[in-house]
Design a protein around this motif. Structure first.
Motif, mmCIF file in Angstrom:
data_model
loop_
_atom_site.group_PDB
_atom_site.id
_atom_site.type_symbol
_atom_site.label_atom_id
_atom_site.label_comp_id
_atom_site.label_asym_id
_atom_site.label_seq_id
_atom_site.Cartn_x
_atom_site.Cartn_y
_atom_site.Cartn_z
ATOM 1 N N LYS A 44 0.837 -1.195 0.000
ATOM 2 C CA LYS A 44 0.000 0.000 0.000
ATOM 3 C C LYS A 44 0.872 1.245 0.000
ATOM 4 O O LYS A 44 2.084 1.185 0.233
ATOM 5 C CB LYS A 44 -0.929 0.013 1.214
ATOM 6 N N LEU A 57 -4.671 9.096 -5.486
ATOM 7 C CA LEU A 57 -3.862 8.323 -4.561
ATOM 8 C C LEU A 57 -3.965 8.951 -3.180
ATOM 9 O O LEU A 57 -4.218 10.152 -3.044
ATOM 10 C CB LEU A 57 -2.397 8.298 -4.989
ATOM 11 N N ALA A 61 -3.954 3.710 0.555
ATOM 12 C CA ALA A 61 -4.552 3.087 -0.630
ATOM 13 C C ALA A 61 -3.711 1.897 -1.085
ATOM 14 O O ALA A 61 -2.475 1.923 -0.992
ATOM 15 C CB ALA A 61 -4.665 4.104 -1.760
ATOM 16 N N GLU A 64 -2.020 -0.853 -6.872
ATOM 17 C CA GLU A 64 -2.748 -1.592 -7.900
ATOM 18 C C GLU A 64 -1.797 -2.384 -8.791
ATOM 19 O O GLU A 64 -0.710 -1.907 -9.141
ATOM 20 C CB GLU A 64 -3.566 -0.633 -8.762
#
Length: 230
Positions: A44, A57, A61, A64
């Motif tokens: 993260k 962002l 978060a 990905e």
């Protein structure tokens, strides 16, 4: 590879100031003031400074799959890529570096604004476009706008259309600063703007000196207003 011994999970934004200072010092000699900075570890983002840019962002978060941070964490090497934008998010050029945050692999990602190029790298002076079976070099100062349509790229000069094999995102990184992205499908030469007005929905329209009307998406409206001071 840089290693920071402090616990990365200390501090309100996920990292101690000491760790952030080390990372920013590492890249501070070349990073533009307007660039955004993200740090990832443990799957993260543990820090993000967006510098006011509309980049989705935030600290906490997840990283990905396929992102620059993900590739750096997986491959453990410097990685760079041009990130496609959308009608809501502008495109960015990103460069990621492997680091160690505490005892685990981490990544520092610098997100550079559209049109950024390394210091000393000159923009292109002309584009070569195709018309039927001819290739025509056109000085970039004579190009009014560039369009992406039907998986092709076209640029326009004196009312003539020319096709090019380069994409909008490729051209955006090499053209002079006078070329601004105003829409996912358009770059416009600000020297070729005759007027700017609103359409019936309140969105901006750009009219070029050769009479073309181009839509301005909400993503790029504020930047265009800033350029022309209205």
């Amino acid at each position: 590879m840089m290693k920071a011994e402090e616990n990365p999970m200390n501090g309100g934004d996920g990292m101690t100031n000491a760790v952030l200072e080390q990372f920013t010092t590492m890249i501070g000699e070349w990073i533009p003031e307007e660039a955004a900075l993200a740090v990832a570890a443990g799957g993260k983002y543990v820090h993000f400074n967006g510098k006011g840019h509309r980049i989705p962002l935030a600290a906490g978060a997840p990283v990905e799959p396929g992102s620059i941070a993900h590739r750096v964490l997986k491959e453990r090497k410097r990685t760079e890529a041009y990130l496609d934008g959308s009608d809501e998010i502008p495109p960015y050029y990103g460069i990621g570096y492997p680091v160690e945050v505490g005892e685990e692999p981490g990544a520092v990602v610098v997100l550079l604004p559209p049109g950024w190029r390394p210091p000393g790298e000159d923009p292109v002076r002309f584009l070569t476009g195709r018309q039927d079976d001819e290739w025509v070099p056109v000085p970039v100062g004579k190009i009014s706008h560039i369009e992406s349509a039907d998986k092709k790229t076209w640029f326009y000069s004196d009312g003539e259309a020319y096709s090019t094999t380069q994409t909008l995102k490729q051209l955006e990184t090499v053209l002079p600063e006078s070329f601004h992205r105003i829409h996912r499908s358009y770059l416009v030469n600000t020297d070729a703007i005759a007027r700017i007005r609103k359409d019936f929905t309140g969105n901006l329209l750009v009219e070029t000196t050769d009479g073309e009307e181009l839509p301005v998406s909400q993503t790029y409206a504020s930047a265009l207003r800033g350029t022309f001071g209205f």
